[in-house]
Design an enzyme around this catalytic site. Structure first.
Site, PDB file in Angstrom:
ATOM      1  N   LYS A 154      35.295  40.790 -37.464  1.00 14.30           N
ATOM      2  CA  LYS A 154      34.225  41.194 -38.373  1.00 14.30           C
ATOM      3  C   LYS A 154      34.129  40.349 -39.639  1.00 14.30           C
ATOM      4  CE  LYS A 154      35.101  45.912 -36.837  1.00 14.30           C
ATOM      5  NZ  LYS A 154      35.609  47.246 -37.229  1.00 14.30           N
ATOM      6  N   LYS A 205      24.722  43.775 -39.487  1.00 15.92           N
ATOM      7  CA  LYS A 205      24.633  42.308 -39.473  1.00 15.92           C
ATOM      8  C   LYS A 205      24.094  41.770 -38.155  1.00 15.92           C
ATOM      9  CE  LYS A 205      28.234  41.649 -42.929  1.00 15.92           C
ATOM     10  NZ  LYS A 205      28.281  43.048 -43.336  1.00 15.92           N
TER      11      LYS A 205
END
Length: 632
Positions: free
Chosen positions: A363, A405
């Site tokens: 991440k 995202k």
């Protein structure tokens, strides 16, 4: 030894009370003119009465309690013991033909309760007086005279009265002002805090309103800080699944508290219906989201919880934590890498999980930007391995944890998560497994989070580094996010990408200022805030949906379903084949991802132009300074 002496003293005292009570009852019944035959009758029964009373008292544990901490439960024990023994004595006396007025057993019952209860109350009062002399109390003011405030006040009165003195309450409800709760008065509202602190010499303030929103808590904290008192708060409603508050849970006010939102309303029965009695597997179980998912799942009674992760230390820690709290739960810690397809297939064949939460992912935006092949291996093909194993073994439900995202991605991390979403969507309908994904923004306190970085920078004296003054992000607490993931899973029919309501975006610079102030420092004076410019793969604002997508509401007010286009499975498989080759050869991985996720190409180009513009304005891009805002 001391406890034995105390127990012996209590037994002897009870013998005197039990022996005297019948004669006091006779005296009251006949107003002092008691006939001699009644005295003789009760004297003959007295040994049996004393024996029955003491045996019953012993059975109810009246000689094994700490009476200096006596409360309602001890009073109920006394009433129960006296009532049962009185019933036995009455039956015994009437069965042997004793002729006594019917009011005598009733009077005797009341007298014994009053005398036994009074003797125990004296013990508590004497202890209170003894410990109350020559000690320095923490004079405490509780903000909130509701359920949580009442729990804290009760615990102070029962367990902490020798170290804390409850001065009173603060509450904005005008009805409660001047009323009493647990011996303390509601002294006023939040506007009166400073005056009350000075008047009663308060040195500790406890904010006991777990459902308080962040903005309201912020306002109260600012007032409390001006008093110079130590300020503590109870956990947020997301952390209080059972609704219980204790003094051990109190903590200093933190940034997570200032960003609180409205409580999540959960349908626990609906969630439990697809978890209870099932074999549940969590990938990335040692991570921030994965470990909290495991904590929440333990309360829903799965038949087995499988903790899968590649980091042995993190898996060991969550396994040990859950075993300490839930010793009866069947736990299975597994060290494995989702990129290893054969190992994943072997585990699915062995455990046959019925529900899978896929939280394993890379991440960290800057690190994945520099190493796109690793992002693809883990986020794309790791997801593919787990999803295919779930489908092959007829897993009932597969929930993937995604990110905001993935929307109009500018980073490799975001783009690979969008590809993972496409894989999950395409898998739905191939077997019995229902595949869904849940998309949300940043979580406070996660690994790689901006918050720990800011704290380290503050500890060093600054500066705090932020990439842009207008940088905004959506935030929620880890417990809130995981609870909504579980709720979304209960709604999944297959093929959905759920979107969580993240509320309003928060400026990163505002968070930095809050952290500086919570540390007792002044922003710009004690700790400088420095802007370093956007980094590759980063954008100012995160999105939860593209403009073309839109959402459809669900029956839960904070969960939506993204209206995504159908996946062209044939083209996706062809692209994944090319991407897998590219990963092995290190050839044009980013360009291949751009072909799979067209929006990635466009938004990435826009961000690149913005970065170039900032560089022309001589904005510094030090690699060390820029390691901020990397929430997953």
């Amino acid at each position: 030894m001391r406890q034995k002496v105390i127990s012996l003293f209590l037994i002897m005292m009870d013998m005197v009370i039990v022996a005297a009570a019948p004669f006091i009852a006779l005296f009251l019944r006949f107003e002092g003119a008691v006939e001699q035959n009644y005295y003789s009758l009760f004297l003959s029964f007295l040994p049996g009465i004393i024996l029955l009373r003491l045996l019953t008292f012993y059975a109810f544990g009246l000689y094994h309690r700490l009476w200096r901490y006596a409360s309602i439960s001890e009073l109920l024990a006394i009433i129960s013991a006296v009532s049962i023994s009185s019933l036995f004595i009455t039956i015994y006396m009437y069965a042997t033909g004793a002729n006594i007025p019917r009011s005598i057993p009733f009077l005797n019952w009341i007298i014994v309760i009053l005398l036994i209860g009074g003797s125990r109350l004296c013990i508590r009062v004497l202890h209170f007086i003894r410990t109350n002399n020559n000690r320095q109390d923490t004079r405490t003011l509780i903000v909130g005279a509701g359920d949580a405030g009442a729990m804290i006040a009760r615990e102070i009165g029962q367990r902490y009265y020798d170290t804390k003195k409850l001065v009173g309450f603060i509450d904005d409800d005008t009805y409660k002002v001047k009323r009493s709760l647990f011996g303390a008065t509601v002294l006023g509202n939040r506007q009166d805090i400073e005056c009350i602190v000075n008047k009663y010499q308060v040195n500790e303030i406890i904010i006991a309103i777990p459902s308080l929103k962040g903005a309201e808590l912020r306002a109260i904290v600012q007032v409390c800080k001006l008093t110079g008192c130590k300020v503590k708060t109870v956990p947020g409603i997301y952390e209080l699944i059972d609704g219980k508050v204790t003094l051990q849970q109190l903590r200093d006010v933190d940034l997570e508290d200032l960003l609180r939102r409205e409580p999540v309303n959960l349908d626990l029965d609906q969630i439990a219906s697809y978890i209870r009695g099932k074999r549940v597997l969590v990938t990335g179980a040692g991570g921030s989201i994965g470990s909290e998912l495991c904590r929440q799942l333990t309360k829903l009674e799965p038949s087995q919880l499988i903790l899968l992760g590649k980091g042995e230390n993190s898996i060991y820690e969550i396994d040990r934590e859950l075993r300490e709290k839930h010793g009866n739960l069947k736990l299975e810690p597994i060290i494995a890498d989702v990129r290893d397809a054969s190992r994943i297939n072997q585990l699915f064949d062995r455990f046959r999980p019925q529900v899978v939460f896929h939280a394993a992912a890379h991440k960290h935006v800057p690190l994945m930007e520099a190493q796109p092949e690793e992002a693809v291996r883990n986020n794309v093909f790791g997801t593919k391995n787990v999803a295919e194993a779930a489908c092959r073994t007829d897993t009932e439900m597969f929930i993937m944890i995604s990110t905001d995202k993935a929307v109009n991605p500018t980073s490799v991390m975001g783009a690979t998560k969008r590809v993972a979403e496409l894989i999950v969507q395409s898998m739905n309908g191939k077997g019995r497994t229902r595949f869904s994904a849940v998309r949300f923004g940043n979580v406070l306190g996660s690994r790689g989070s901006v918050i720990p970085l800011f704290r380290r920078q503050i500890a060093k004296g600054g500066p705090i580094t932020i990439t842009h003054p207008e940088m905004k992000r959506y935030f929620m607490t880890i417990p809130e996010a995981t609870q909504l993931v579980l709720q979304a899973g209960s709604m999944a029919q297959g093929g959905e990408v759920f979107v969580l309501d993240m509320g309003e975006p928060v400026k990163i610079v505002d968070m930095a200022r809050d952290l500086i102030e919570l540390s007792g420092l002044v922003p710009g004076k004690d700790v400088e805030i420095k802007y370093t410019g956007l980094r590759p793969g980063e954008k100012l604002f995160e999105e939860l949906l593209t403009a073309e997508e839109g959402t459809s509401s669900t029956r839960h007010e904070k969960i939506y379903v993204a209206n995504l286009k159908l996946v062209n499975e044939k083209r996706l498989q062809e692209a994944l084949t090319v991407l897998q080759t590219g990963v092995h050869t290190g050839d044009k991985v980013v360009h291949i991802i751009e072909e799979i996720v067209p929006s990635y190409r466009l938004t990435r180009a826009n961000v690149s132009r913005e970065i170039s513009r900032q560089k022309e304005c001589n904005i510094s891009f030090s690699a060390v300074e820029c390691l901020t805002v990397t929430e997953g």
